[in-house]
Motif scaffolding. Sequence first.
Motif, PDB file in Angstrom:
ATOM      1  N   UNK A  41     -50.030 -72.837 -35.322  1.00  0.00           N
ATOM      2  CA  UNK A  41     -51.076 -72.187 -36.122  1.00  0.00           C
ATOM      3  C   UNK A  41     -52.451 -72.461 -35.524  1.00  0.00           C
ATOM      4  N   UNK A  42     -52.676 -73.714 -35.105  1.00  0.00           N
ATOM      5  CA  UNK A  42     -53.971 -74.062 -34.510  1.00  0.00           C
ATOM      6  C   UNK A  42     -54.228 -73.244 -33.247  1.00  0.00           C
ATOM      7  N   UNK A  43     -53.193 -73.011 -32.465  1.00  0.00           N
ATOM      8  CA  UNK A  43     -53.344 -72.216 -31.240  1.00  0.00           C
ATOM      9  C   UNK A  43     -53.789 -70.798 -31.584  1.00  0.00           C
ATOM     10  N   UNK A  44     -53.172 -70.226 -32.588  1.00  0.00           N
ATOM     11  CA  UNK A  44     -53.548 -68.856 -32.982  1.00  0.00           C
ATOM     12  C   UNK A  44     -54.976 -68.821 -33.493  1.00  0.00           C
ATOM     13  N   UNK A  45     -55.362 -69.842 -34.264  1.00  0.00           N
ATOM     14  CA  UNK A  45     -56.728 -69.885 -34.797  1.00  0.00           C
ATOM     15  C   UNK A  45     -57.763 -69.980 -33.680  1.00  0.00           C
ATOM     16  N   UNK A  46     -57.363 -70.539 -32.536  1.00  0.00           N
ATOM     17  CA  UNK A  46     -58.275 -70.664 -31.394  1.00  0.00           C
ATOM     18  C   UNK A  46     -58.060 -69.548 -30.365  1.00  0.00           C
ATOM     19  N   UNK A  47     -57.282 -68.552 -30.725  1.00  0.00           N
ATOM     20  CA  UNK A  47     -57.086 -67.404 -29.847  1.00  0.00           C
ATOM     21  C   UNK A  47     -56.269 -67.715 -28.608  1.00  0.00           C
ATOM     22  N   UNK A  48     -55.391 -68.715 -28.697  1.00  0.00           N
ATOM     23  CA  UNK A  48     -54.585 -69.118 -27.541  1.00  0.00           C
ATOM     24  C   UNK A  48     -53.164 -68.574 -27.660  1.00  0.00           C
ATOM     25  N   UNK A  49     -52.601 -68.203 -26.532  1.00  0.00           N
ATOM     26  CA  UNK A  49     -51.242 -67.677 -26.488  1.00  0.00           C
ATOM     27  C   UNK A  49     -50.284 -68.768 -26.010  1.00  0.00           C
ATOM     28  N   UNK A  50     -49.129 -68.851 -26.678  1.00  0.00           N
ATOM     29  CA  UNK A  50     -48.070 -69.802 -26.305  1.00  0.00           C
ATOM     30  C   UNK A  50     -46.963 -69.017 -25.610  1.00  0.00           C
ATOM     31  N   UNK A  51     -46.554 -69.365 -24.397  1.00  0.00           N
ATOM     32  CA  UNK A  51     -46.956 -70.507 -23.567  1.00  0.00           C
ATOM     33  C   UNK A  51     -47.985 -70.150 -22.479  1.00  0.00           C
ATOM     34  N   UNK A  52     -48.525 -68.954 -22.522  1.00  0.00           N
ATOM     35  CA  UNK A  52     -49.429 -68.541 -21.444  1.00  0.00           C
ATOM     36  C   UNK A  52     -50.625 -69.479 -21.309  1.00  0.00           C
TER      37      UNK A  52
END
Length: 357
Positions: A279-290
């Motif tokens: 969730x934190x990754x999405x909130x920071x606009x980050x893609x998993x695992x890219x």
Amino acid sequence: MASHEQGPERKRRARAQEGDSRRKHTINDVARMAGVSKKTVSRVINASPFVKEETRKAVLEIIRETGYTPDPQARGLAFRRSFLVGLIYDNPNPQHTVSHQLGILDALKGTGFELLVRPVDRTSPKLLEDMRGFVERQKLYGVVLPSPVSENEDLVALMKELGCRYVRIASVPMDDAACMVVSHDGKGAADAARHLADLGHTRIALISGPPTFRSSVERRRGFEAGLAERGLALDPALVKQGAYTYESGITAAGELFALENRPTAIFCLNDEMASGAYLAAREHGLSIPKDVSIVGFDDAPIAARLWPALTSVRLPLRDMGRMAGEMLVPDPLREVQADAHEVQPELIVRESTAKAG
């Protein structure tokens, strides 16, 4: 003890009585057919070491042929115990506890034993007093102590004082093998470290569990050892304190993603915190695992349900509960493997990890 010559006759009589479906066999029947005392049969049923192997095999043969099953109430009176097993736990991860519970129930199936589940606050000053009352009121036959409750030596001493059998589940050996299920968490964490390093990640973060949990200590130790094998070291600035909860994973990962030089990979010491990191990754606009690779620990059911599916270190939690139950409640008809007191973690690689960009 039955002689060799009595064998054929004993078998004939057993099979004859087995054929009478209207009659339920008793312990007296088994003793008579085996040519031993009722007390000897009881000792065999309860896996006593004070029975000769030849006698044990003879009694077990009769038990198998007759389909005799011990009467739980009679056995309970004999031992002045109820046929209840307790699961005493204090863990913020409910799935962890449920998996252990299901495994214990697997082991108790058909034994006449029932399971009582008892949550506790292991930091409470009344813990020992409460557990004394719990064991004495319920006349527990035994208890399963998963981590971190299993790490409380005073609680274990209390079980010994009360004559209550126990099996501890922990990440490292802490007792005699006969009362331990060991999960070797450090080995699994080392595998996670090697996996991320082999993907080319060098800026790797860690979201740890509560420092009072031995599992958290062992997982971090193993992770650092795995990194060291690849010539890497854990940067203290990339270590965040978690609490084995989803919410703590969100907070810790958010702090890591807010860094000017954020990590390219994160190892979370359980799957609940890894879910929060998603969730934190999405909130920071980050893609998993890219943009960031994430690895969890436990391989709980949620790991395969996340998108992308989570790479995680698998601990067979249900098997661990089953093993603890089997060790606590011996069944003379059940085959027990020599290494039945330990499990080995396994890294399950899915879509949440990729080569460093």
